[in-house]
Design a protein around this motif. Sequence first.
Motif, PDB file in Angstrom:
ATOM      1  N   LEU A 144       9.144   0.334  10.235  1.00 11.43           N
ATOM      2  CA  LEU A 144       8.334   0.758   9.092  1.00 11.43           C
ATOM      3  C   LEU A 144       7.591   2.051   9.412  1.00 11.43           C
ATOM      4  O   LEU A 144       7.514   2.963   8.578  1.00 11.43           O
ATOM      5  CB  LEU A 144       7.347  -0.344   8.709  1.00 11.43           C
ATOM      6  CG  LEU A 144       6.574  -0.134   7.410  1.00 11.43           C
ATOM      7  CD1 LEU A 144       7.529  -0.046   6.223  1.00 11.43           C
ATOM      8  CD2 LEU A 144       5.584  -1.271   7.184  1.00 11.43           C
ATOM      9  N   CYS A 145       7.043   2.143  10.624  1.00 12.89           N
ATOM     10  CA  CYS A 145       6.334   3.362  11.013  1.00 12.89           C
ATOM     11  C   CYS A 145       7.270   4.573  11.060  1.00 12.89           C
ATOM     12  O   CYS A 145       6.833   5.708  10.817  1.00 12.89           O
ATOM     13  CB  CYS A 145       5.661   3.178  12.370  1.00 12.89           C
ATOM     14  SG  CYS A 145       4.194   2.121  12.322  1.00 12.89           S
TER      15      CYS A 145
ATOM     16  N   GLY B  29       0.814  -1.214   0.000  1.00 16.07           N
ATOM     17  CA  GLY B  29       0.000   0.000   0.000  1.00 16.07           C
ATOM     18  C   GLY B  29       0.846   1.261   0.000  1.00 16.07           C
ATOM     19  O   GLY B  29       0.494   2.263  -0.642  1.00 16.07           O
ATOM     20  N   ILE B  30       1.973   1.234   0.722  1.00 15.88           N
ATOM     21  CA  ILE B  30       2.880   2.384   0.709  1.00 15.88           C
ATOM     22  C   ILE B  30       3.379   2.624  -0.714  1.00 15.88           C
ATOM     23  O   ILE B  30       3.364   3.756  -1.227  1.00 15.88           O
ATOM     24  CB  ILE B  30       4.074   2.143   1.652  1.00 15.88           C
ATOM     25  CG1 ILE B  30       3.606   2.031   3.097  1.00 15.88           C
ATOM     26  CG2 ILE B  30       5.094   3.286   1.524  1.00 15.88           C
ATOM     27  CD1 ILE B  30       4.687   1.538   4.051  1.00 15.88           C
ATOM     28  N   ALA B  31       3.814   1.551  -1.367  1.00 19.28           N
ATOM     29  CA  ALA B  31       4.333   1.682  -2.730  1.00 19.28           C
ATOM     30  C   ALA B  31       3.250   2.168  -3.687  1.00 19.28           C
ATOM     31  O   ALA B  31       3.487   3.055  -4.519  1.00 19.28           O
ATOM     32  CB  ALA B  31       4.904   0.347  -3.192  1.00 19.28           C
ATOM     33  N   MET B  32       2.049   1.609  -3.578  1.00 15.00           N
ATOM     34  CA  MET B  32       0.978   1.991  -4.493  1.00 15.00           C
ATOM     35  C   MET B  32       0.541   3.443  -4.287  1.00 15.00           C
ATOM     36  O   MET B  32       0.227   4.147  -5.254  1.00 15.00           O
ATOM     37  CB  MET B  32      -0.204   1.033  -4.344  1.00 15.00           C
ATOM     38  CG  MET B  32       0.113  -0.378  -4.796  1.00 15.00           C
ATOM     39  SD  MET B  32      -1.290  -1.526  -4.713  1.00 15.00           S
ATOM     40  CE  MET B  32      -2.211  -1.018  -6.184  1.00 15.00           C
ATOM     41  N   SER B  33       0.523   3.897  -3.059  1.00 13.30           N
ATOM     42  CA  SER B  33       0.148   5.290  -2.809  1.00 13.30           C
ATOM     43  C   SER B  33       1.161   6.235  -3.440  1.00 13.30           C
ATOM     44  O   SER B  33       0.790   7.260  -4.032  1.00 13.30           O
ATOM     45  CB  SER B  33       0.025   5.559  -1.306  1.00 13.30           C
ATOM     46  OG  SER B  33       1.269   5.407  -0.650  1.00 13.30           O
TER      47      SER B  33
ATOM     48  N   ARG C 149      14.164   0.104   2.429  1.00 13.37           N
ATOM     49  CA  ARG C 149      13.457  -0.378   3.623  1.00 13.37           C
ATOM     50  C   ARG C 149      12.188  -1.113   3.213  1.00 13.37           C
ATOM     51  O   ARG C 149      11.839  -2.142   3.802  1.00 13.37           O
ATOM     52  CB  ARG C 149      13.115   0.814   4.526  1.00 13.37           C
ATOM     53  CG  ARG C 149      12.417   0.434   5.829  1.00 13.37           C
ATOM     54  CD  ARG C 149      13.368  -0.271   6.760  1.00 13.37           C
ATOM     55  NE  ARG C 149      12.716  -0.681   7.989  1.00 13.37           N
ATOM     56  CZ  ARG C 149      11.947  -1.762   8.118  1.00 13.37           C
ATOM     57  NH1 ARG C 149      11.723  -2.534   7.082  1.00 13.37           N
ATOM     58  NH2 ARG C 149      11.429  -2.080   9.287  1.00 13.37           N
ATOM     59  N   LEU C 150      11.499  -0.598   2.197  1.00  5.42           N
ATOM     60  CA  LEU C 150      10.293  -1.272   1.712  1.00  5.42           C
ATOM     61  C   LEU C 150      10.640  -2.612   1.066  1.00  5.42           C
ATOM     62  O   LEU C 150       9.920  -3.596   1.246  1.00  5.42           O
ATOM     63  CB  LEU C 150       9.556  -0.392   0.716  1.00  5.42           C
ATOM     64  CG  LEU C 150       8.900   0.875   1.267  1.00  5.42           C
ATOM     65  CD1 LEU C 150       8.129   1.583   0.157  1.00  5.42           C
ATOM     66  CD2 LEU C 150       7.972   0.558   2.432  1.00  5.42           C
TER      67      LEU C 150
END
Length: 256
Positions: A224-225, A105-109, A169-170
């Motif tokens: 991650l946060c 979701g981080i990547a897609m956003s 990191r992702l």
Amino acid sequence: MTQPEIDLTQPDAVRRELLDDDRAVKDEFARHLDGELNELAEVLAACFRLLPAINEAANRLQTQRSALVAGFAFGVLDDLVISTKLMLSGKAPAAGNVMRQAVEGIAMSMLCSTDELLVVEMKKKQTPVRARYWEKVWSGDSRTQGHLAVTQLDWNAATLKLNGDGVARLRHARNHYNTFSHCGTLTIASRVALDVPGMVYVGGHFDPAKLDAYRVEMNERIGLCRVLPPFMDRLLATMPRPAGRPLAAAQPAEPA
């Protein structure tokens, strides 16, 4: 913690297990991981504090692109909460699977945060295929499936002007949680009592022999946060000016 044996050949026992809230398991996690829980609560709360500004910008702009950015951003934080609750209920594979969704979701956003043409497909000896990523997401293009997103973010890091450490990191998180998302030796080990030969767990459990692994999982979430606020700031920076097309009537601009 000694968990009671359950005779799952009996329907009543199965029903009780299905409705059990794993309170005793959660209490054990809270007792052994109090410091990590407090730290995660702090960094996750900091991420939630950034969310209203993204939602307000999306509501003001009323575009498909801004709606996708805000939707994925909220989903990341929701997945982090759900994943951690699953972990603290002793359900490691399920928790890891949801964490992979958070990473995706981080990547897609981020990929949805621009109108620039991005690489959505790259094959050997072929010219990379470029398109507006958010348009392809909106139209359900298979090239925007979540499991591809981190690799696509890597391809487009320079175009998006992303920090290499954050993308790395992702990648690390995705690779770590891939092992939780498919059957394998890790999923077998997650259900076995490490110090009691022959004992297996059904549903949630706390195993003291896995305490180091539990700490690793909490620190993965904390780490991650810690990298999320810069990503979220970047998302917000892409949203003040109108972009994309109205929610009611958008057509893909590229035939890719």
